[in-house]
Design an enzyme around this catalytic site. Structure first.
Site, mmCIF file in Angstrom:
data_model
loop_
_atom_site.group_PDB
_atom_site.id
_atom_site.type_symbol
_atom_site.label_atom_id
_atom_site.label_comp_id
_atom_site.label_asym_id
_atom_site.label_seq_id
_atom_site.Cartn_x
_atom_site.Cartn_y
_atom_site.Cartn_z
ATOM 1 N N ASP A 64 -37.354 85.728 94.246
ATOM 2 C CA ASP A 64 -38.541 85.752 93.384
ATOM 3 C C ASP A 64 -39.729 84.969 93.949
ATOM 4 O OD1 ASP A 64 -37.377 83.274 93.146
ATOM 5 O OD2 ASP A 64 -37.090 83.326 90.988
ATOM 6 N N HIS A 65 -39.484 84.060 94.871
ATOM 7 C CA HIS A 65 -40.568 83.212 95.376
ATOM 8 C C HIS A 65 -41.281 83.836 96.570
ATOM 9 C CE1 HIS A 65 -38.726 80.155 92.867
ATOM 10 N NE2 HIS A 65 -39.635 79.265 93.207
ATOM 11 N N ASP A 119 -33.572 74.852 91.487
ATOM 12 C CA ASP A 119 -34.969 74.967 91.111
ATOM 13 C C ASP A 119 -35.182 74.048 89.917
ATOM 14 O OD1 ASP A 119 -37.424 77.108 91.525
ATOM 15 O OD2 ASP A 119 -37.358 76.174 89.546
ATOM 16 N N ARG A 379 -47.442 73.830 86.467
ATOM 17 C CA ARG A 379 -47.877 72.759 87.383
ATOM 18 C C ARG A 379 -49.300 73.025 87.838
ATOM 19 N NH1 ARG A 379 -42.077 72.431 90.318
ATOM 20 N NH2 ARG A 379 -41.239 70.979 88.792
ATOM 21 N N SER A 533 -40.836 69.631 92.187
ATOM 22 C CA SER A 533 -39.861 70.627 92.597
ATOM 23 C C SER A 533 -38.528 70.032 93.040
ATOM 24 C CB SER A 533 -40.491 71.398 93.752
ATOM 25 O OG SER A 533 -39.544 71.840 94.665
ATOM 26 N N ARG A 535 -37.186 71.138 95.765
ATOM 27 C CA ARG A 535 -37.074 71.533 97.179
ATOM 28 C C ARG A 535 -36.549 70.382 98.033
ATOM 29 N NH1 ARG A 535 -43.538 72.281 97.347
ATOM 30 N NH2 ARG A 535 -42.876 73.458 95.547
HETATM 31 C C1 MIC Z 1 -41.816 75.100 92.183
HETATM 32 O O1 MIC Z 1 -42.151 75.504 91.063
HETATM 33 O O2 MIC Z 1 -42.356 74.153 92.775
HETATM 34 C C2 MIC Z 1 -40.653 75.794 92.869
HETATM 35 C C3 MIC Z 1 -41.198 76.486 94.043
HETATM 36 O O3 MIC Z 1 -40.073 76.743 92.008
HETATM 37 C C4 MIC Z 1 -39.631 74.718 93.229
HETATM 38 C C5 MIC Z 1 -38.542 75.196 94.085
HETATM 39 C C6 MIC Z 1 -38.946 75.328 95.517
HETATM 40 O O4 MIC Z 1 -39.702 74.484 96.018
HETATM 41 O O5 MIC Z 1 -38.476 76.271 96.122
HETATM 42 C C7 MIC Z 1 -38.996 73.995 92.034
HETATM 43 O O6 MIC Z 1 -39.594 73.910 90.996
HETATM 44 O O7 MIC Z 1 -37.915 73.415 92.185
HETATM 45 FE FE1 SF4 Z 2 -41.479 80.179 90.307
HETATM 46 FE FE2 SF4 Z 2 -41.388 77.509 90.292
HETATM 47 FE FE3 SF4 Z 2 -43.538 78.808 89.434
HETATM 48 FE FE4 SF4 Z 2 -41.356 78.901 88.014
HETATM 49 S S1 SF4 Z 2 -42.573 77.076 88.458
HETATM 50 S S2 SF4 Z 2 -42.665 80.622 88.491
HETATM 51 S S3 SF4 Z 2 -39.772 78.926 89.578
HETATM 52 S S4 SF4 Z 2 -42.747 78.794 91.519
#
Ligand code: MIC
Ligand code: SF4
Length: 641
Positions: A64-65, A119, A379, A533, A535
């Site tokens: 999805d990313h 995630d 965010r 995140s 990550r």
């Molecule tokens: C995000 O919203 O920052 C992400 C991308 O979904 C991350 C996961 C990632 O960095 O792959 C998260 O929220 O954990």
């Molecule tokens: Fe995707 Fe993270 Fe954004 Fe949710 S917050 S839509 S998991 S990138």
């Protein structure tokens, strides 16, 4: 003893430890979810553990990313993930099927079960009464291998909902109100458990918006009871057999109770550049807006998009403003296509994207220079949108739709009545984009493209550490600051040497070169270091550049676990000592291994200055063992030898 819902689920899954606030416990994990941006690493780590088939009840790998596919990298990752899923017994949700959290809620979530996801917004499933927790990929890989998940027993905070939302106020405003009161640090070490008469007024997708964005409080998780509304949702998803009633016992004790009167909540918005910078929408009336983005795992349900369509129907988006919509799942997209709402969105001028994270993670749709973008996401960290000087505002879908029509914020009190959307009696169920693994996957070949590089490992922790402060940063540093995402960097998630070149690039583009020249290095941070995140690249890539420790006033939960997992020591420093250190200082810590084994405080000497700095390493016995081994993969392998 009467127990909270959180305590009941933990008790049912407890593998070791005492359920006393802040003590380390281990719980059994029923479901895991991984997504493609963290999942390639998680799957590489799972492979490294040498277990033929996942040992969970259910593991799902979502794509999805990384769906832009500007080069071969994303598509190679998808192919790797699909083949590794088939080989090891993992369900595979194909690219285009939707955002992991939305799809898990719709198609897989089960009240009372535990879910661990790589995630940070995994707690979305708390809207269904699951205990759902975000973690680094390695912890999720270990859970897939049947290992328990370790966490500190959270304090359970009761959020008592009273009354009912009115006017233009939405579920998003409930969590924005909590962020306004508690800030982005307010949830660390806590689970937010919702109860009270207001709960029944919220549908499951509305609850999921609230539990999703509990991540922005820094919370371990958020959870709603499983009640008649939950049953209705599961029935409409043709999964009523997954339902069971769940709630806290009468007289359950919460560490603290927060009252939220839903009827007193007004439409809110988080201003740049933090989700806790919350003000009433009316205060921003007149502020012109360049872009509106509707979607993300927070606000992309069928109800959300039907509401937006109803607000836009028969009107055209203001000429100043670009409106972009990404549905949360293929189910949502198919349903709005069939019921005509998609036509209303298109006729109003919306630019409709595929169901994926998209603009939320900077995968396209960067706003203009110095622009103002209003988003229904979770965010708004500086630069995350792809435009460093853009200002991002977070709000509900209904307010975002009003803004799109007017090209500016308006006081919603002056707007016509908010349309009411009833949740559907049945959802259109079509699981054709979810591939079940074969009974026996041992013959499946795992396909690796050139972008899939091995995971770097670190040796055991040295006894003497002499390291340079490579960078001094302030409070609330996010993982987007440490390891940015976006269209340019995200495709490198399975290639640590390449992605390391972007560490701290938004703050100090010279960081990688300086780190390589001054290895080993240290990073010095303020409070809540590593928020955001899950990550683990925010640990893995600095580790690859020779960072041996991060010294901060305090850490965010998932990032701290990721640092330990990859052999970077998280050390705590008092605020007055933080003030005494500068970039370029060289610190020396002797007897590190012995002190860590004995759980004693540490002392760093500042080389060339006659100064010592006391430091603490607040880790459990298990985490200390992992830190000494130089990371969790080393520790697990050692245990299995
Ligand atoms: C995000 O919203 O920052 C992400 C991308 O979904 C991350 C996961 C990632 O960095 O792959 C998260 O929220 O954990
Ligand atoms: Fe995707 Fe993270 Fe954004 Fe949710 S917050 S839509 S998991 S990138």
């Amino acid at each position: 003893m009467p127990a909270t819902l959180t305590e009941k689920i933990i008790r049912d899954h407890l593998v070791s430890g005492e359920m006393q606030a802040h003590a380390e416990i281990a719980i059994r994990i029923d479901h895991t979810l991984t997504q493609d941006a963290t999942g390639t690493m998680a799957c590489l780590q799972f492979e490294a553990l040498g277990i033929p088939r996942v040992r969970t009840e259910l593991s799902v790998s979502y794509v999805d990313h990384n769906t832009l596919q500007t080069g071969f990298e994303n598509a190679d990752d998808h192919r790797y993930l699909q083949s590794v899923a088939a080989r090891h017994g993992i369900f595979f949700s194909r690219p285009g099927n939707g955002i992991c959290h939305q799809v898990h809620l719709e198609r897989f979530g089960v009240p009372g079960k535990t879910l661990l996801g790589s995630d940070s917004h995994t707690p979305t499933a708390g809207g269904l009464g699951m205990l759902a927790i975000g973690a680094g990929g390695l912890d999720v890989a270990a859970a897939m291998a049947g290992e328990p998940f370790f966490l500190n027993m959270p304090a359970v905070i009761g959020v008592r909902l009273l009354g009912e939302l009115t006017g233009w106020a939405a579920a998003k405003d409930v969590i924005l109100e909590l962020l306004r009161r508690l800030t982005v640090k307010g949830g660390v070490g806590r689970v937010f458990e919702y109860f009270g008469p207001g709960v029944a007024t919220l549908s499951v997708p509305e609850r999921a918006t609230i539990t999703n964005m509990g991540a922005e409080l820094g919370a371990t998780s958020s959870i709603f009871p499983s009640d008649g509304r939950t049953r209705e949702f599961l029935r409409a998803q043709q999964r009523e057999d997954a339902w069971r009633a769940l709630a806290a016992d009468d007289g359950a004790h919460y560490a603290e109770i927060i009252d939220v009167d839903l009827s007193a909540i007004e439409p809110l918005v988080a201003r740049p550049h933090m989700p806790d910078q919350v003000v009433p929408v009316r205060e921003l009336a007149g502020l012109e807006v360049d872009q509106v983005c509707i979607g993300s795992c927070t606000n992309s349900s069928l109800e959300d998009l039907m509401t937006v369509a109803a607000v836009l129907k028969g009107h055209t988006v203001h000429e100043r403003t670009s409106l972009v919509i990404s549905p949360g799942s293929r189910q949502v997209e198919e349903m709005i296509a069939r019921n005509g709402a998609l036509a209303d969105l298109l006729a109003a001028g919306a630019r409709v994207l595929e169901p994926a994270c998209g603009p939320c993670i900077g995968m396209g749709q960067a706003p203009p220079s110095g622009g103002t973008s209003v988003r229904t996401f979770n965010r708004n960290f500086r630069g995350r949108s792809g435009t460093a000087d853009a200002g991002i505002y977070l709000t509900s879908p209904e307010i975002a739709a009003l803004v799109a029509l007017h090209g500016q914020f308006i006081d919603p009190a002056g707007a016509p009545t908010r349309p009411t959307i009833e949740p559907p009696v049945t959802f259109t169920v079509n699981d054709g984009m979810i591939i079940a693994p074969p009974e026996d996957g041992s013959g499946v070949e795992v396909i690796r493209g050139p972008n899939i590089r091995p995971i770097p490992l670190r040796g055991p922790l040295p006894d003497t550490l002499e390291a340079t402060v490579l960078l001094k940063v302030g409070d609330n540093i996010t993982t987007d600051d440490i390891m940015p995402a976006g269209a340019r960097v995200l495709p490198l998630r399975s290639n640590i040497p390449a992605i390391s070149e972007f560490v701290f690039s938004g703050i100090d583009p010279d960081f990688p070169a300086r780190a390589r020249q001054n290895s080993p290095g240290l990073v010095l941070g303020g409070e809540n270091y590593g928020q955001g995140s899950s990550r683990e690249h925010a640990a893995l890539a600095p580790m690859h550049l020779g960072v041996q420790a991060v010294i901060a006033e305090s850490f965010a939960r998932i990032h701290k676990a990721n640092l330990v997992n990859f052999g970077i020591l998280p050390l705590e420093i008092a605020p007055e000592d933080y003030e005494r250190l500068e970039q370029g200082d060289v610190l020396r810590i002797e007897g590190l291994r012995k002190a860590l084994m004995a759980n004693e405080p540490l002392t760093a000497t500042v080389i060339g200055a006659d100064e010592t700095i006391p430091l603490t390493c607040d880790l459990s016995d298990r985490e200390r063992e992992v830190a000494l081994a130089g990371g969790r993969l080393n520790a697990i392998r050692r245990r299995r030898q």
